[in-house]
Design a protein around this motif. Structure first.
Motif, PDB file in Angstrom:
ATOM      1  N   ALA A  88       5.962  -3.366  -4.065  1.00 39.86           N
ATOM      2  CA  ALA A  88       4.930  -3.385  -3.025  1.00 39.86           C
ATOM      3  C   ALA A  88       4.179  -4.702  -3.147  1.00 39.86           C
ATOM      4  O   ALA A  88       3.784  -5.098  -4.244  1.00 39.86           O
ATOM      5  CB  ALA A  88       3.979  -2.208  -3.188  1.00 39.86           C
ATOM      6  N   SER A  89       3.984  -5.368  -2.017  1.00 40.49           N
ATOM      7  CA  SER A  89       3.335  -6.685  -2.024  1.00 40.49           C
ATOM      8  C   SER A  89       2.233  -6.726  -0.974  1.00 40.49           C
ATOM      9  O   SER A  89       2.506  -6.606   0.228  1.00 40.49           O
ATOM     10  CB  SER A  89       4.351  -7.793  -1.738  1.00 40.49           C
ATOM     11  N   GLY A  90       0.994  -6.855  -1.419  1.00 42.16           N
ATOM     12  CA  GLY A  90      -0.136  -7.054  -0.521  1.00 42.16           C
ATOM     13  C   GLY A  90      -0.355  -5.965   0.498  1.00 42.16           C
ATOM     14  O   GLY A  90      -0.709  -6.249   1.646  1.00 42.16           O
ATOM     15  N   LEU A  91      -0.177  -4.702   0.108  1.00 37.22           N
ATOM     16  CA  LEU A  91      -0.352  -3.602   1.062  1.00 37.22           C
ATOM     17  C   LEU A  91      -1.817  -3.504   1.482  1.00 37.22           C
ATOM     18  O   LEU A  91      -2.722  -3.476   0.640  1.00 37.22           O
ATOM     19  CB  LEU A  91       0.106  -2.281   0.449  1.00 37.22           C
ATOM     20  N   ARG A  92      -2.034  -3.419   2.801  1.00 43.64           N
ATOM     21  CA  ARG A  92      -3.395  -3.403   3.332  1.00 43.64           C
ATOM     22  C   ARG A  92      -3.545  -2.316   4.392  1.00 43.64           C
ATOM     23  O   ARG A  92      -2.635  -2.069   5.186  1.00 43.64           O
ATOM     24  CB  ARG A  92      -3.762  -4.750   3.960  1.00 43.64           C
ATOM     25  N   LEU A  93      -4.701  -1.691   4.368  1.00 45.24           N
ATOM     26  CA  LEU A  93      -5.068  -0.720   5.390  1.00 45.24           C
ATOM     27  C   LEU A  93      -6.582  -0.608   5.382  1.00 45.24           C
ATOM     28  O   LEU A  93      -7.204  -0.498   4.329  1.00 45.24           O
ATOM     29  CB  LEU A  93      -4.451   0.656   5.099  1.00 45.24           C
ATOM     30  N   ARG A 124      -6.323  -2.175  -0.432  1.00 47.39           N
ATOM     31  CA  ARG A 124      -6.815  -3.547  -0.512  1.00 47.39           C
ATOM     32  C   ARG A 124      -5.865  -4.388  -1.371  1.00 47.39           C
ATOM     33  O   ARG A 124      -5.962  -4.406  -2.583  1.00 47.39           O
ATOM     34  CB  ARG A 124      -8.242  -3.569  -1.087  1.00 47.39           C
ATOM     35  N   ASP A 125      -4.933  -5.039  -0.689  1.00 41.43           N
ATOM     36  CA  ASP A 125      -4.027  -5.987  -1.343  1.00 41.43           C
ATOM     37  C   ASP A 125      -3.349  -5.361  -2.559  1.00 41.43           C
ATOM     38  O   ASP A 125      -3.364  -5.902  -3.665  1.00 41.43           O
ATOM     39  CB  ASP A 125      -4.810  -7.244  -1.763  1.00 41.43           C
ATOM     40  N   VAL A 126      -2.715  -4.213  -2.347  1.00 37.85           N
ATOM     41  CA  VAL A 126      -2.062  -3.487  -3.435  1.00 37.85           C
ATOM     42  C   VAL A 126      -0.682  -4.081  -3.686  1.00 37.85           C
ATOM     43  O   VAL A 126       0.165  -4.117  -2.787  1.00 37.85           O
ATOM     44  CB  VAL A 126      -1.953  -1.987  -3.096  1.00 37.85           C
ATOM     45  N   VAL A 168      -0.595   3.783   9.051  1.00 35.61           N
ATOM     46  CA  VAL A 168      -0.365   3.998   7.626  1.00 35.61           C
ATOM     47  C   VAL A 168      -0.428   2.689   6.858  1.00 35.61           C
ATOM     48  O   VAL A 168      -0.929   2.633   5.737  1.00 35.61           O
ATOM     49  CB  VAL A 168       1.006   4.687   7.410  1.00 35.61           C
ATOM     50  N   LEU A 169       0.066   1.616   7.476  1.00 42.73           N
ATOM     51  CA  LEU A 169       0.132   0.327   6.796  1.00 42.73           C
ATOM     52  C   LEU A 169      -0.162  -0.776   7.801  1.00 42.73           C
ATOM     53  O   LEU A 169       0.570  -0.950   8.784  1.00 42.73           O
ATOM     54  CB  LEU A 169       1.513   0.120   6.172  1.00 42.73           C
ATOM     55  N   ALA A 170      -1.251  -1.535   7.556  1.00 39.12           N
ATOM     56  CA  ALA A 170      -1.644  -2.599   8.469  1.00 39.12           C
ATOM     57  C   ALA A 170      -1.033  -3.943   8.092  1.00 39.12           C
ATOM     58  O   ALA A 170      -0.935  -4.843   8.927  1.00 39.12           O
ATOM     59  CB  ALA A 170      -3.170  -2.725   8.504  1.00 39.12           C
ATOM     60  N   GLY A 171      -0.622  -4.090   6.837  1.00 38.03           N
ATOM     61  CA  GLY A 171      -0.046  -5.350   6.399  1.00 38.03           C
ATOM     62  C   GLY A 171       0.566  -5.216   5.021  1.00 38.03           C
ATOM     63  O   GLY A 171       0.295  -4.275   4.283  1.00 38.03           O
ATOM     64  N   GLY A 172       1.427  -6.172   4.682  1.00 42.32           N
ATOM     65  CA  GLY A 172       2.096  -6.150   3.389  1.00 42.32           C
ATOM     66  C   GLY A 172       3.570  -5.824   3.523  1.00 42.32           C
ATOM     67  O   GLY A 172       4.086  -5.588   4.624  1.00 42.32           O
ATOM     68  N   GLY A 216      16.284  -2.780  -3.258  1.00 43.82           N
ATOM     69  CA  GLY A 216      16.849  -4.064  -2.860  1.00 43.82           C
ATOM     70  C   GLY A 216      16.785  -4.368  -1.389  1.00 43.82           C
ATOM     71  O   GLY A 216      17.296  -5.411  -0.952  1.00 43.82           O
ATOM     72  N   GLN A 217      16.166  -3.502  -0.596  1.00 43.64           N
ATOM     73  CA  GLN A 217      16.085  -3.724   0.842  1.00 43.64           C
ATOM     74  C   GLN A 217      14.628  -3.797   1.293  1.00 43.64           C
ATOM     75  O   GLN A 217      13.781  -3.065   0.788  1.00 43.64           O
ATOM     76  CB  GLN A 217      16.792  -2.598   1.603  1.00 43.64           C
ATOM     77  N   GLU A 218      14.387  -4.686   2.239  1.00 42.81           N
ATOM     78  CA  GLU A 218      13.070  -4.777   2.878  1.00 42.81           C
ATOM     79  C   GLU A 218      12.959  -3.625   3.876  1.00 42.81           C
ATOM     80  O   GLU A 218      13.710  -3.547   4.853  1.00 42.81           O
ATOM     81  CB  GLU A 218      12.945  -6.120   3.601  1.00 42.81           C
ATOM     82  N   VAL A 219      12.015  -2.708   3.610  1.00 41.83           N
ATOM     83  CA  VAL A 219      11.927  -1.497   4.432  1.00 41.83           C
ATOM     84  C   VAL A 219      10.590  -1.393   5.169  1.00 41.83           C
ATOM     85  O   VAL A 219      10.267  -0.331   5.701  1.00 41.83           O
ATOM     86  CB  VAL A 219      12.144  -0.228   3.572  1.00 41.83           C
ATOM     87  N   SER A 220       9.830  -2.486   5.216  1.00 37.71           N
ATOM     88  CA  SER A 220       8.489  -2.420   5.790  1.00 37.71           C
ATOM     89  C   SER A 220       8.479  -1.926   7.227  1.00 37.71           C
ATOM     90  O   SER A 220       7.517  -1.296   7.660  1.00 37.71           O
ATOM     91  CB  SER A 220       7.819  -3.794   5.708  1.00 37.71           C
TER      92      SER A 220
END
Length: 451
Positions: free
Chosen positions: A196-201, A209-211, A246-250, A256-260
């Motif tokens: 998880a990189s920079g999760l924001r909501l 906050r930038d999790v 649920v997720l505003a950013g990050g 191994g896959q980008e699932v954002s």
């Protein structure tokens, strides 16, 4: 104080009785019956009111923030103590306490210590305290005598000083129980299973906050924190990152896959398992059979469903039946009855059903959210063994739990979440309960011991 230790399912029988005892009279002022208050002489009434005010100031108000919910099972989360106070003819007051659960709060170790100190003070003042719980540490720490119920009957009573956690656990489930399951092997972290990189909501009270963190193969990463500090938001972000609510950013990378940008239905097709924080809401269909619940989320898996041109998906009944038999034999799912509805299972067996289903496709990444919430000590032992087996089999496990004993026992690394942010990180054995509690309450603790 008298403790009543019982499996979670027994609480459904006891709670109505406890609530009937705790119902207060008509309340006004500090909770004194207005009718009775009018019969008390003014001077005595003033003295009584001052005594009540002092009690509320020193016990009740701190309890609004610090008092834990000690009746577990279906009722959980934020504790609101209810105090009924009525005046007796001899001028003495009696206090009736109802401690019950709503959604949203658990306690830091420091708050638990404060709560226990308050309860002991009330006991020493001559108050009677009834504790109803399946948490053995609470019974042993607070009560003077303990009674164990199983299947609606009293199994036995004993002075707490003569009791042990092992004895009470055996009475509760009818067999000897290992209270602390230990890993057979040291953690050997491998490739990254989830990042998880920079999760924001920022949606009102819901915040991330930038999790940023990662979970590797062969390790259990525990998330510790007072409930309501972003754990639920984090879980939803990992399970359904495509939803902007649920997720505003990050970014979320899984196996191994980008699932954002993936919806939950697509993520479910990966070798990822989810034990949700609310099995009734997110993990089961209570009105459907155990067979149907075993298929939930796996209805597109080719092992269980075959595509027929012009018809669509057809369930492989034989394979589903074999999955049910595995749930019976490998996961000790009870009762061993075909066609039983999900609501007909005990809480522990409902959780076993969810675990059996999520392990059917041999997950390489597993989210375990409050995996032992609402289950008895026998099921806790079984679930902990399964989580260690998943780790030792190469899965990366993310454990979210409000039970600090569980976090300490299972986690190879511990991350602390506060106000939507990861504020501290500890390796196994690197943190004391006091240090963890300080971080959970927003205190400053240096990160250390990260892998």
């Amino acid at each position: 104080g008298h403790g009543v230790a019982l499996p979670t399912e027994e609480l459904r029988l006891v709670l109505p009785f406890v609530r009937s005892l705790a119902q207060p009279p008509a309340m006004s002022g500090f909770g004194v019956s207005s009718a009775r208050l009018a019969t008390v002489p003014p001077a005595e009434r003033d003295a009584f009111t001052q005594k009540v005010a002092a009690t509320i100031s020193t016990v009740v108000n701190p309890a609004i923030d610090a008092l834990a919910a000690y009746i577990d099972g279906t009722y959980r989360g934020k504790t609101i103590p209810y105090v009924g106070i009525s005046h007796q003819p001899n001028g003495d007051a009696y206090y009736r306490y109802l401690i019950h659960k709503h959604t949203g709060l658990d306690l830091t170790p420091q708050e638990i210590d404060a709560l226990f100190a308050n309860l002991r003070r009330l006991r020493d003042e001559g108050r009677t305290i009834l504790i109803i719980t399946h948490k053995l540490k609470e019974v042993l720490a607070l009560s003077d005598e303990v009674t164990v119920l199983r299947h609606g009957r009293s199994v036995g009573s004993i002075e707490t000083a003569k009791a042990s956690a092992e004895l009470l656990a055996e009475w509760m489930v009818g067999r000897k129980v290992v209270l602390e399951v230990k890993a057979e092997h040291e953690s050997r972290p491998g490739v990254v299973r989830m990042k998880a990189s920079g999760l924001r909501l920022d949606a009102g009270r819901s915040k991330l906050r930038d999790v940023s963190f990662e979970v590797r193969a062969g390790e259990i990463v525990g998330i510790a924190g007072v409930e309501g500090n972003g754990q639920s938001e984090l879980l939803r972000a990992l399970m359904d990152p495509s939803d902007p609510k649920v997720l505003a950013g990050g970014r979320v990378e899984l196996l191994g896959q980008e699932v954002s940008g993936w919806p939950a239905s697509r993520i479910r097709r990966l070798r990822a398992g989810f034990l949700p924080e609310d099995r009734h809401r997110d993990g089961m269909l209570l009105g459907d059979t155990v067979e149907q619940n075993l298929l939930l989320g796996l209805q597109h898996h080719p092992r269980f469903v075959r595509e027929v041109p012009g018809v669509g998906g057809v369930i492989r009944a034989g394979e589903l039946g074999r999955a049910l038999e595995r749930a019976w034999t490998q996961y000790d799912l009870r009762p061993r009855t075909r066609g039983i509805l999900g609501r007909g299972l005990s809480g522990g067996n409902q959780q076993k059903l969810v675990i059996a289903r999520e392990f059917e496709h041999d997950p390489e990444f597993l989210v375990a959210a409050h995996p032992t919430r609402g289950v008895d000590v026998g099921a806790i032992e079984w679930i902990h063994r399964r989580l260690f087996a998943a780790r030792d089999g190469g899965a990366g496990v993310l454990l979210v739990s409000s039970e600090l004993d569980e976090i300490f026992a299972l986690s190879d690394r511990i991350l602390v979440i506060f106000d939507g942010a990861i504020v501290a990180e500890f390796a196994r054995g690197a943190a004391t309960p006091q240090e963890l509690g300080l971080a959970m309450s927003g205190g400053t603790v240096a990160k250390r011991g990260s892998a």
